[in-house]
Design an enzyme around this catalytic site. Structure first.
Site, PDB file in Angstrom:
ATOM      1  N   LEU A  17     -10.431  -5.188   6.186  1.00  0.00           N
ATOM      2  CA  LEU A  17     -10.614  -6.508   6.793  1.00  0.00           C
ATOM      3  C   LEU A  17     -10.782  -7.610   5.761  1.00  0.00           C
ATOM      4  CD1 LEU A  17     -13.042  -5.640   9.748  1.00  0.00           C
ATOM      5  CD2 LEU A  17     -10.551  -5.928   9.821  1.00  0.00           C
ATOM      6  N   HIS A 175      -4.426   8.277   4.924  1.00  0.00           N
ATOM      7  CA  HIS A 175      -3.049   7.781   4.771  1.00  0.00           C
ATOM      8  C   HIS A 175      -2.158   8.777   4.034  1.00  0.00           C
ATOM      9  CE1 HIS A 175      -4.775   6.680   0.934  1.00  0.00           C
ATOM     10  NE2 HIS A 175      -5.327   5.561   1.382  1.00  0.00           N
ATOM     11  N   ASP A 248      -4.485   1.725   7.713  1.00  0.00           N
ATOM     12  CA  ASP A 248      -4.533   1.248   6.326  1.00  0.00           C
ATOM     13  C   ASP A 248      -3.945  -0.156   6.243  1.00  0.00           C
ATOM     14  OD1 ASP A 248      -5.128   1.223   3.621  1.00  0.00           O
ATOM     15  OD2 ASP A 248      -3.297   2.284   3.042  1.00  0.00           O
ATOM     16  N   HIS A 252      -2.780  -8.985   1.857  1.00  0.00           N
ATOM     17  CA  HIS A 252      -2.862  -9.785   0.635  1.00  0.00           C
ATOM     18  C   HIS A 252      -2.147 -11.099   0.908  1.00  0.00           C
ATOM     19  CE1 HIS A 252      -4.342  -6.604  -2.070  1.00  0.00           C
ATOM     20  NE2 HIS A 252      -3.545  -5.784  -1.413  1.00  0.00           N
TER      21      HIS A 252
END
Length: 347
Positions: A17, A175, A248, A252
């Protein structure tokens, strides 16, 4: 084919987050579809103890949309300095649900991670005793190991040692990206599970590299060849309770992705369940989506399943070119393209 798909509200067992001004955006996207989420602790500085986890939890709760009941499930960031007492206090808190192993240097903000797995064996013993699951970013970081082989080396050199030495410790291999990881989890005991992302189900390394580099498909662990993608699809749609949803989702800012040295991470939380539905539909396995998304995760963690439902509608819609991300923007997965399922807005 039905134009509607109703399932128990899912949870996300691996999400980033971020923090600060980004939180109102990332929390809203997650809360739109998920009841709960395992919150990754790789902030700067990382979330290393129960006090820091509580402070971060309060920031997340404050960022929830009005009326939201979204529940953040907090995670400690393991370091060489983590103590058994840190683990006991985290477990006693009631809001810390796991601790995360980041091998130092493996991914975003992992510089403070564990430098050698033996350094935390005492901590892992305490985690097994108190029932706090271990979450694992499963890659070695030695420079001589090819980036596409780092997951397999981690299994052989480290994870197999951990599961053999601590047979009662709950472990989530997060993942996963390879056939090797699928086979390891399948062969392990019921205390070992794995999360699988939507982007590793939908894409392989050709999608990222053929015809030009697509930075918004770059993530860690990196996308692998298609035979590994097929193994992940087989696992996710198998109905095995060992495999469950973990996005996941790792945002960015656009400028940090579209750069000479771009950051690793795909932003999928804005439409996560829709992306998973697309992957499961490709396998004609939509009947397996609810167990994967809504049953197996809470079952593994020993938490109750959700009782309310969401509904997906089969309709095409265009993914925005960008989304707000604090004072920046983030480019979501499939930006400018079409998705074929959409979560009902009143869900």
């Amino acid at each position: 084919m039905s134009a509607r798909l109703t399932l128990l509200r899912p949870d996300d067992w691996h999400i980033h987050l971020r923090d600060g001004a980004a939180l109102p955006h990332t929390v809203a996207d997650a809360a739109r579809q998920f009841a709960r989420a395992i919150i990754m602790p790789n902030l700067v500085p990382p979330v290393r103890n129960a006090d820091e986890a509580e402070a971060y939890r309060q920031r997340i709760l404050a960022a929830r949309p009005a009326g939201s009941r979204f529940e953040p499930l907090m995670v400690l960031y393991l370091t060489d300095s983590t103590t058994p007492d840190d683990i006991r206090r985290a477990k006693a808190s009631g809001f810390v649900h796991a601790a995360k192993l980041y091998p130092a240097g493996a991914t975003t903000n992992s510089a403070s991670g564990v430098t050698a797995i033996d350094n935390i064996f005492g901590v892992l013993e305490t985690m097994a005793e108190v029932g706090l699951p271990l979450l694992v970013h499963g890659e070695v970081t030695r420079s001589e190991i090819d980036i596409f082989d780092r997951e397999k080396y981690f299994i052989d050199e480290q994870l197999s040692r951990v599961t053999a030495r601590f047979p009662t410790l709950k472990v989530v291999f997060e993942h996963i990206t390879t056939r090797d990881a699928v086979q390891f989890v399948q062969a392990a005991g019921a205390n070992v599970g794995a999360t699988i992302t939507a982007h590793h189900l939908l894409y392989n390394r050709n999608h990222m590299l053929v015809g030009g580099i697509r930075p918004h498909l770059f993530c860690l662990p990196v996308l692998k060849r298609n035979l590994h993608q097929e193994a992940l699809l087989d696992a996710a749609t198998s109905g095995s309770p060992k495999f469950f949803l973990g996005t996941d989702s790792a945002p960015h800012a656009q400028h940090a992705k579209e750069a000479a040295c771009g950051c690793a991470g795909c932003y999928t939380a804005f439409a996560a369940i829709e992306l998973y539905a697309e992957a499961f539909e490709q396998r004609q396995a939509l009947d397996k989506l609810e167990p994967f998304a809504s049953h197996f995760g809470p079952d593994f963690y020993g938490l109750p399943r959700n009782t309310d439902e969401i509904t997906l509608v089969r309709t095409e819609w265009d993914v925005p070119a960008s989304l707000p991300f604090g004072e920046q923007v983030v480019v979501p997965l499939r930006a400018g393209e079409r998705l074929h399922w959409r979560l009902e807005s009143n869900a």
